[in-house]
Motif scaffolding. Structure first.
Motif, short mmCIF file in Angstrom:
data_model
loop_
_atom_site.label_atom_id
_atom_site.label_comp_id
_atom_site.label_asym_id
_atom_site.label_seq_id
_atom_site.Cartn_x
_atom_site.Cartn_y
_atom_site.Cartn_z
N GLN A 1 0.82 -1.23 0.00
CA GLN A 1 0.00 0.00 0.00
C GLN A 1 0.85 1.27 0.00
O GLN A 1 0.31 2.36 0.15
N LYS A 2 2.16 1.10 -0.16
CA LYS A 2 3.10 2.23 -0.20
C LYS A 2 3.04 3.08 1.09
O LYS A 2 3.12 4.31 1.06
N VAL A 3 2.90 2.40 2.22
CA VAL A 3 2.88 3.09 3.51
C VAL A 3 4.31 3.44 3.91
O VAL A 3 5.21 2.60 3.86
N GLN A 4 4.53 4.68 4.33
CA GLN A 4 5.87 5.13 4.71
C GLN A 4 6.17 4.75 6.17
O GLN A 4 5.41 5.09 7.07
N PHE A 5 7.29 4.03 6.38
CA PHE A 5 7.72 3.72 7.73
C PHE A 5 9.20 3.37 7.70
O PHE A 5 9.75 3.02 6.64
N THR A 6 9.85 3.47 8.85
CA THR A 6 11.27 3.16 8.93
C THR A 6 11.54 1.95 9.84
O THR A 6 12.39 1.14 9.55
N THR A 7 10.81 1.87 10.96
CA THR A 7 11.01 0.78 11.91
C THR A 7 9.66 0.13 12.22
O THR A 7 8.60 0.64 11.84
N PHE A 8 9.72 -0.98 12.94
CA PHE A 8 8.49 -1.65 13.37
C PHE A 8 7.64 -0.68 14.20
O PHE A 8 6.42 -0.60 14.04
N ALA A 9 8.29 0.07 15.08
CA ALA A 9 7.58 1.00 15.95
C ALA A 9 6.86 2.08 15.14
O ALA A 9 5.70 2.42 15.40
#
Length: 600
Positions: free
Chosen positions: A521-529
């Protein structure tokens, strides 16, 4: 020979089928067969080695290591020498290992490798009764010198030398063992306090193995796969109780990370797992099919629809139309047969789920694709089993009927009370706790349930876990949690609401599945948190919560939830080694998070 102890059970099977395969272990990608004759020989040398080192009748031997033949050699070697084994979870940190070793008065510490030995080196000065440290794998320890240390290979050599010098000694040691002697001490997971050591006798183990076999019929041609912790009673049902009663083959996986691949190698006929494993299989299938080609996805969806219709009628014991029967068998051949083979379930005759409640929807799903899972019930204090269903007679939503010669009653407050020959001897060095749960042979389980007209037991929840809302409504949180965990995106859920105006939930997402969703879904994130805080992920979980809310009464609706930015770990005291949530710990550790859901 009257088979009244575990040593005599082993002797009997090894003498009747010495060249059949008892155990199989995968090492470096290659499966190695171990016959019953070799199994008995290793147990004999272990017993004689321990005896030569000074193990006396009634003393205890602690064992810590992953599932492998040496675990069983050590455990049965200890009981053949007149002692008892005490299992320790490999995930336990040094202080918890120290507690078990100290409390159980263990005189030997048998461990897998350097990692587990290091734990003992931390606390051995505080455990004066501990006399020897014995290691299965000496890699990294070849140059380590210590007067308490010896390798398992050296123990076997000592046992072999003792056998040559005193050929009658092994039989003499076995004859001294009595049916009422403690064979194993299993330390409970400690969801409400320090672990308690449940003492299980030889009679307990053998009786449950024989009684359960009358319900779940097994033969020596069956094959199981061992990967759940062997110091837990659930795995011992199959690797000790059934094994020394039936004589089937136990396959040990190479590691906990290779279970799915090893399943395809072995293709067991009997497979047992905790709900978390079945949930992972379900999620993997659903998400795999979502990425399949249009034709495969269409065939799968049609197959699931037909399979669900077919099994809904079968479960309700209704007559099944001929056209539906033909359609089901057609789709089974085209879709489900290949799916089962890919999972390693193509030979499965019986699937078991235990150690915690499982979602009824998960059971129905696997039943529909031709994998029969039967939920059983029991606890450490009942030597694992009081109720179970057979292959044909079962009801989804129940844990089966009582084992033969088992008495069951429901107390006035709804608590399940049971009595049979598998009820434990008591908690080691804790007569007060024993008296709290054991009265005239009747065990007070702490679970709430009801028995229907046909004798099937339906569980409600743990007595202490029932939620009573501020409005006075009684709610079973496990039922709602299982509905939530049916979602492929939810790994764990803890429902909260005792003495509150409404229900809330702490949710742990499935990292692998949600990560894939986020990437798709092209969701922006860097870490699990950061992923757990992304609005798109919160919306995804809200949709899953809404699905559950539509299935239950309004008073059971989950009004708010919070997604944890981490997983639940045994090391953090949040779950037990069998992945049961420690509610008290969760409520304490996440008090502020919980209160935020009830803020005005």
């Amino acid at each position: 020979m009257t088979i009244e102890t575990l040593p005599k059970a082993l002797l009997h099977i090894a003498s009747t089928q010495p060249e059949r395969v008892a155990l199989r272990r995968k090492e470096f990608g290659i499966w190695r067969d171990i016959t019953w004759a070799e199994y008995l020989r290793k147990v004999k040398y272990t017993a004689l080695g321990l005896h030569a080192l000074g193990l006396s009748y009634g003393e205890h031997v602690s064992i810590i290591g992953e599932n492998r033949p040496e675990w069983l050699y050590s455990a049965l070697g200890a009981v053949c020498a007149g002692g008892a084994w005490v299992g320790i979870y490999t995930t336990n940190p040094a202080p918890e290992c120290e507690y078990v070793v100290t409390h159980s008065d263990a005189v030997f510490y048998i461990c897998e490798d350097e990692e587990q030995l290091d734990k003992a080196l931390v606390f051995r000065e505080k455990t004066p009764k501990l006399r020897r440290l014995i290691v299965w794998e000496m890699e990294g320890l070849k140059h380590f010198q210590d007067p308490m240390l010896m390798s398992f290979a050296q123990l076997l050599e000592l046992g072999e030398a003792t056998d040559k010098a005193q050929p009658e000694l092994f039989q003499q040691l076995i004859e001294q063992v009595k049916p009422q002697d403690t064979a194993g001490i299993i330390y409970t997971s400690g969801t409400t306090g320090p672990p308690k050591g449940a003492m299980l006798s030889h009679e307990n183990y053998l009786w449950v193995g024989q009684a359960a076999r009358q319900v779940m019929y097994t033969t020596r041609d069956d094959e199981t796969i061992s990967f759940l912790p062997l110091n837990h009673v659930y795995e011992q049902i199959f690797d000790i109780m059934f094994h020394l009663t039936v004589g089937h083959t136990v396959n040990f996986t190479e590691s906990t990370d290779t279970v799915m691949a090893d399943m395809r190698d072995v293709s067991p006929t009997v497979f047992h797992a905790v709900p978390r494993i079945w949930e992972k299989y379900y999620s993997a299938i659903v998400l795999k099919m979502a990425d399949a080609t249009w034709i495969k996805r269409t065939l799968y969806n049609m197959a699931i629809k037909i399979g669900t219709q077919y099994n809904n009628k079968a479960l309700a014991k209704q007559s099944i139309p001929v056209h539906l029967t033909l359609a089901y068998h057609l789709f089974y051949f085209v879709v489900f047969r290949k799916l089962k083979k890919r999972l390693g379930f193509d030979r499965i005759r019986f699937g078991g789920s235990g150690a915690a409640p499982i979602s009824h929807e998960i059971l129905k799903f696997f039943q529909s694709i031709g994998i029969p899972i039967r939920e059983g019930y029991g606890m450490t204090e009942t030597t694992g089993v009081t109720h179970m269903s057979d292959e044909r007679n079962f009801k989804v939503g129940t844990v089966g009927r009582a084992l033969p010669e088992t008495e069951v009653r429901i107390a006035e407050d709804g608590e399940i009370v049971v009595r049979h020959k598998g009820i434990f001897k008591g908690y080691y060095k804790d007569p007060e706790k024993t008296a709290e749960v054991l009265n005239d042979g009747w065990l007070h389980t702490g679970d709430v349930g009801e028995i229907d007209d046909e004798g099937y037991l339906k569980l409600t929840d743990r007595k202490k876990d029932l939620i009573i809302t501020a409005g006075g409504k009684n709610i079973a949180p496990q039922f709602l949690e299982n509905l939530l965990k049916f979602s492929p995106y939810i790994n764990d859920a803890v429902v909260i609401g005792d003495r509150r105006k409404y229900l809330t939930a702490i949710i742990v997402i499935d990292e692998e599945n949600v990560t894939k969703y986020a990437q798709d879904q092209k969701v922006q994130f860097t870490t699990f948190a950061t992923m757990t805080k992304a609005p798109e992920i919160v919306d995804l979980i809200q949709q899953e919560v809404d699905k559950v809310n539509r299935q239950v009464a309004r008073v059971e609706n989950i009004r708010k939830f919070r997604i944890l930015d981490k997983k639940l770990y045994t090391e953090d005291g949040e779950v037990t080694p069998t992945m049961k949530v420690k509610r008290k710990s969760i409520n304490e550790q996440y008090k502020d998070l919980i209160e935020s859901m009830y803020a005005a």
